[in-house]
Write an enzyme that holds these catalytic residues in place. Structure first.
Site, short mmCIF file in Angstrom:
data_model
loop_
_atom_site.label_atom_id
_atom_site.label_comp_id
_atom_site.label_asym_id
_atom_site.label_seq_id
_atom_site.Cartn_x
_atom_site.Cartn_y
_atom_site.Cartn_z
N ARG A 287 -14.83 -59.25 -53.67
CA ARG A 287 -15.63 -58.08 -53.30
C ARG A 287 -15.34 -57.78 -51.83
NH1 ARG A 287 -18.06 -53.49 -53.29
NH2 ARG A 287 -20.26 -53.30 -53.83
N VAL B 91 -16.34 -55.78 -49.39
CA VAL B 91 -17.35 -55.69 -48.33
C VAL B 91 -17.90 -57.06 -47.95
CG1 VAL B 91 -18.05 -53.35 -48.92
CG2 VAL B 91 -19.19 -55.27 -50.03
N LYS C 238 -13.38 -59.58 -47.64
CA LYS C 238 -12.02 -59.16 -47.28
C LYS C 238 -11.61 -59.64 -45.90
CE LYS C 238 -10.94 -55.02 -48.53
NZ LYS C 238 -10.13 -55.33 -49.72
N GLY D 28 -1.71 -44.00 -51.95
CA GLY D 28 -1.08 -43.27 -53.04
C GLY D 28 -0.91 -44.09 -54.30
N GLU E 259 -11.40 -56.94 -63.13
CA GLU E 259 -10.32 -57.87 -62.80
C GLU E 259 -10.60 -59.27 -63.36
OE1 GLU E 259 -9.39 -55.59 -58.57
OE2 GLU E 259 -10.09 -57.66 -58.57
#
Length: 210
Positions: free
Chosen positions: A40, A42, A45, A73, A107
């Site tokens: 997660r 927030v 990371k 992209g 995931e």
């Protein structure tokens, strides 16, 4: 202050682990990634997930972390799903807001459905505190899928860590050792499977040629 402490811990744990991994070379040929880091953003990371990515990369492995392995992209599912399907080990970094994320749960579910070796890491959260909630954005079928995967992960022996009071160097060392041990086991399982498949086809060919 905390960032400096984490950097020192990373350098320390790397020195400890280098002798341990000399007999565990990165896979060749390599899949798109060796290790998929499910997390997660927030919550982890900038700490656990980012440090694991940096640490494993420094040891010569090819981990997948969305913020590092994707570029602007890229379509999420077109990059993430193949990375999960082709990786050898998944790392599920559970945190207080993990179960609020559709992507985290997707995931995790895909890793479980693909029968990947998964290393759970419970950071600032207990396994019993992980619950999939119905926020109205998922179908009953998706909720059941997510719930099943979380419960399966909770039944795997994992690592726990308190980011405020824990020893970062010790955690990174233990986490990396655990990941690499599972990576070796996954590669051995893969070789065993390929060996059995080869023997099966060779036996069939020999039988059909008689």
């Amino acid at each position: 202050m905390q960032r400096s402490m984490i950097s020192k811990s990373l350098a320390s744990s790397t020195q400890i682990l280098r002798p341990l991994i000399r007999g565990i070379p990165p896979s060749n040929p390599k899949p798109p990634c060796d290790i998929f880091i499910n997390h997660r953003g927030v919550d982890t990371k900038r700490t656990i997930a980012g440090l694991l990515y940096q640490h494993l990369s420094g040891l010569g492995y090819d981990p997948f972390l969305d913020s590092k392995s994707m570029k602007p992209g890229d379509k999420l599912f077109e990059k993430i799903d193949p990375a999960i399907k082709n990786c050898r080990v998944g790392v599920a970094v559970f945190s207080p807001r993990y179960c609020e994320s559709y992507f985290c749960l997707h995931e995790l579910s895909l890793m479980m459905e693909c029968k990947k070796k998964v290393v759970p890491m419970f950071c600032d959260v207990k396994p019993s505190e992980l619950r999939v909630k119905d926020n109205g954005n998922c179908s009953p079928k998706q909720l059941e899928r997510f719930h099943r995967s979380v419960e399966e992960a909770k039944n795997i022996v994992g690592l726990t860590f308190d980011t405020s009071n824990g020893d970062w160097s010790e955690f990174l060392t233990n986490a990396t050792e655990t990941i690499l041990r599972n990576l070796v086991e996954a590669e051995e399982d893969e070789k065993y499977f390929k060996h059995n498949i080869t023997n099966y086809y060779e036996a069939n060919l020999a039988e059909n040629s008689n």
